[in-house]
Structure formats: structure tokens, C-alpha cells
Design an enzyme around this catalytic site. Sequence first.
Site, PDB file in Angstrom:
ATOM      1  N   ASP A   1      55.616  38.282  31.580  1.00 13.65           N
ATOM      2  CA  ASP A   1      56.719  37.892  32.458  1.00 13.65           C
ATOM      3  C   ASP A   1      56.846  38.987  33.523  1.00 13.65           C
ATOM      4  OD1 ASP A   1      59.009  36.702  33.545  1.00 13.65           O
ATOM      5  OD2 ASP A   1      60.341  37.318  31.915  1.00 13.65           O
TER       6      ASP A   1
ATOM      7  N   ARG B   1      73.412  29.112  33.519  1.00 15.39           N
ATOM      8  CA  ARG B   1      72.487  30.234  33.775  1.00 15.39           C
ATOM      9  C   ARG B   1      73.325  31.360  34.359  1.00 15.39           C
ATOM     10  NH1 ARG B   1      66.595  30.568  36.529  1.00 15.39           N
ATOM     11  NH2 ARG B   1      66.174  29.811  34.435  1.00 15.39           N
TER      12      ARG B   1
ATOM     13  N   CYS C   1      56.299  32.269  31.901  1.00 14.68           N
ATOM     14  CA  CYS C   1      57.414  31.338  32.142  1.00 14.68           C
ATOM     15  C   CYS C   1      57.522  30.938  33.611  1.00 14.68           C
ATOM     16  CB  CYS C   1      58.716  31.955  31.669  1.00 14.68           C
ATOM     17  SG  CYS C   1      59.056  33.570  32.405  1.00 14.68           S
TER      18      CYS C   1
ATOM     19  N   HIS D   1      66.356  33.290  26.789  1.00 13.69           N
ATOM     20  CA  HIS D   1      65.936  32.110  27.551  1.00 13.69           C
ATOM     21  C   HIS D   1      65.362  31.072  26.592  1.00 13.69           C
ATOM     22  CE1 HIS D   1      65.071  29.644  30.855  1.00 13.69           C
ATOM     23  NE2 HIS D   1      64.086  30.296  31.437  1.00 13.69           N
TER      24      HIS D   1
ATOM     25  N   ARG E   1      59.114  21.940  30.163  1.00 14.19           N
ATOM     26  CA  ARG E   1      60.555  22.188  30.312  1.00 14.19           C
ATOM     27  C   ARG E   1      61.291  20.849  30.401  1.00 14.19           C
ATOM     28  NH1 ARG E   1      62.389  26.996  32.329  1.00 14.19           N
ATOM     29  NH2 ARG E   1      64.399  26.129  31.729  1.00 14.19           N
TER      30      ARG E   1
ATOM     31  N   GLN F   1      63.259  27.810  27.723  1.00 10.19           N
ATOM     32  CA  GLN F   1      61.869  28.121  28.063  1.00 10.19           C
ATOM     33  C   GLN F   1      61.027  28.203  26.796  1.00 10.19           C
ATOM     34  OE1 GLN F   1      60.407  28.739  31.296  1.00 10.19           O
ATOM     35  NE2 GLN F   1      58.581  28.501  30.048  1.00 10.19           N
TER      36      GLN F   1
HETATM   37  N1  NVA Z   1      62.761  37.360  32.813  1.00 11.09           N
HETATM   38  C1  NVA Z   1      62.890  36.499  33.975  1.00 11.09           C
HETATM   39  C2  NVA Z   1      62.671  35.071  33.589  1.00 11.09           C
HETATM   40  C3  NVA Z   1      62.790  34.092  34.709  1.00 11.09           C
HETATM   41  C4  NVA Z   1      62.616  32.668  34.280  1.00 11.09           C
HETATM   42  C5  NVA Z   1      64.251  36.715  34.604  1.00 11.09           C
HETATM   43  O1  NVA Z   1      65.229  36.823  33.861  1.00 11.09           O
HETATM   44  O2  NVA Z   1      64.334  36.791  35.821  1.00 11.09           O
HETATM   45  N1   CP Z   2      61.021  29.660  34.015  1.00  7.33           N
HETATM   46  C1   CP Z   2      62.209  29.413  34.607  1.00  7.33           C
HETATM   47  O1   CP Z   2      63.276  29.355  33.979  1.00  7.33           O
HETATM   48  O2   CP Z   2      62.115  29.186  35.951  1.00  7.33           O
HETATM   49  P1   CP Z   2      63.291  29.040  37.016  1.00  7.33           P
HETATM   50  O3   CP Z   2      63.908  30.410  37.173  1.00  7.33           O
HETATM   51  O4   CP Z   2      62.604  28.562  38.259  1.00  7.33           O
HETATM   52  O5   CP Z   2      64.303  28.064  36.498  1.00  7.33           O
END
Ligand code: NVA
Ligand code: CP
Length: 310
Positions: A229, A107, A269, A134, A297, A137
Site C-alpha cells: 500500500d 469514511r 488496494c 479498511h 469491491r 477492502q
Molecule cells: N492506506 C490508504 C488506503 C487507501 C485506500 C489510505 O488510508 O490512504
Molecule cells: N481502495 C480504496 O478504498 O480506494 P478509494 O480510496 O478510491 O475508495
Amino acid sequence: ANNLKGRDFIEMDDFTPDEIQYLIDLAIEIKHKQKSGEVYQPLKGKTIGLIFEKSSTRTRVSFEVGAFQLGAHALFLSKNDIQLGRGEIISDTAQVLSRYLDGMMIRTFGHDNVIDLARYATVPVINGLSDLAHPCQVLADYQTVYEHKGKLKGLKLAYIGDGNNMAHSLMIGGAKLGVHVSVATPEGYEPDASVVKECLEIARETGAQIVVTRSPQDAVKDADVIYTDVWASMGFEEEQKIREAAFKDYQVDEQLVQGAKSDYLFMHCLPAHRGEEVSEGVIDGVNSVIFDQAENRLHAQKALMAALMG
Ligand code: NVA
Ligand code: CP
């Protein structure tokens, strides 16, 4: 059906529609095994490293628990606690970790980091979220839609808000699976033009309709799924105030959802900001399947790890 062994998962376009459906079916099968108490450990003795440059609740816990349930061991590798955070280059990190591990998840901010890790690693690399995508997800999300609706092809998903990583992966996944995806964003927050172009090309083969609009009302019209989101993703926190102003007409609320099918699914998400991108009434209402998504997930990533690393 499964020739996924050894491959990477960086974005939804890494897999064919059949491969995505195979993973969804496998996830559902693995979910049933777990719920019936059946032990299923195809990854006994294997290891996966989880590299995190950003926060996580769901991704971290679902990968750690999923790996354990499959008989594997997961290592949580915070970027700041490994030498990557002190400037060790990704290619060296990839080659070293490949000597120990059977798979890696990362990540990170820059999508190029995921691509570089995959290029130099000799084990499968999974994208656990980048600024661009992502896909883990979205695999869980289309599994969730499939479980609730019994099909995917021909359904309509409306995505309201920021044209971010979620929008991108939902669009590519939708294009692959024949799900019509309408994305409504304010000016300046559209999805990446190259992603839209790619989706239109994929959609030509699958019959999906991919639409980008300014109008949330147009997007949600007759939708089977409404997805939103956060307005400020990780890394964009300092833009919170500007974004609140830009997105003020893009809240998914009781009035907006009137335009969708009456049995629409509300999806997010998570984490969510109640009262910003979605009203409390909608996210906590009867159409909301946010916790099914979060649960899936675990199952979707178990299927993914079993298929890539098994
Ligand atoms: N768009 C959000 C998704 C988090 C799971 C982010 O990148 O923070
Ligand atoms: N939806 C998602 O990826 O959540 P986290 O940021 O908690 O991993």
C-alpha cells in the site's frame, strides 16, 4: 447461515470466520448473477447514506453502483456539505440520519467517529475506511484470493510497507480465516500493538501464523500473496519525504518477489504510487490482480449491504 441483518461492519473482527466465508460466497454468487444479466434487487426501495471525510474513487463508486444494482438508492454525503462539517455532533447526526436511511457508510480519519456513528445509529453502519481499518477492502481482497487460489486456509500473505489501516484489516481478516500473514515494516511504522495482540489471540483458534518483522525478504519467503500500500496514507501527505526515506528498502520489486511462490498474486488496494511502494514491472506484471480486487469491491459490498440491510 445469515444472521447478519441489522449488524454493523466496523472491522474484520465483527464477524466470525463462517460469517466472512458466507459473505465471500454470497459476493461470488451476486457477481455471477450480475455477469449473467440477472436482476437481483433485495434492497428495493431502501436507502444508504455514504458519508465521506476523505477522497475516494473505488469506495464511492462501488457503493453507489452496488446500491443501485440492488434496488436501493445511495446518497453521497460529503462531510463538508452536511452539518457534520460545521460541528454538528456525530450522535445527533447518527440519530437524525437513522430516521431517513436504512444504512450508512462512513469514511473518516478517526476510528472513534465510526464507533460513535454506530453506537448512536439505529441502522447498520459500515466502515468505508478509517485511519485504523479498511475492512470493506479486505473483504473484497480475500474474495479475490479465494477466487484465484480456490482456498484461503493455510495460504501465506506477505504485507510489505506501512503498518496502516490496510495492514491491520488484512491481519485481522487473515487471523480469522486461517491465512498466515507476515508484515514487514521499517522501524516506527509497525502495525498497532493492540491489533497484533488481538490477531495472535484469534490466530490461536484458527491456526493462522501472524508475524511482524523488519525483513521484507523473510516476509515474502514462499508467499502466495504479496500485498503493499502507499507509504503515506490519506492524512499523512506532509510526511511524504520522510517516509520515502524510511521506506526506501521496502519497495516490492522484481528482486523481492523472487522469494515468493512462482504463482504468487500481487495485490494493492489502490490508489498506487508506481516506482515507490511497488515497481512498474510488478504492479503491471502477470501476477498482478489489482483490477480484480477493485472490481470485487462492488460484489463484496453488494453482499454486505444485502446481508446487513436486507
Ligand atoms: N492506506 C490508504 C488506503 C487507501 C485506500 C489510505 O488510508 O490512504
Ligand atoms: N481502495 C480504496 O478504498 O480506494 P478509494 O480510496 O478510491 O475508495
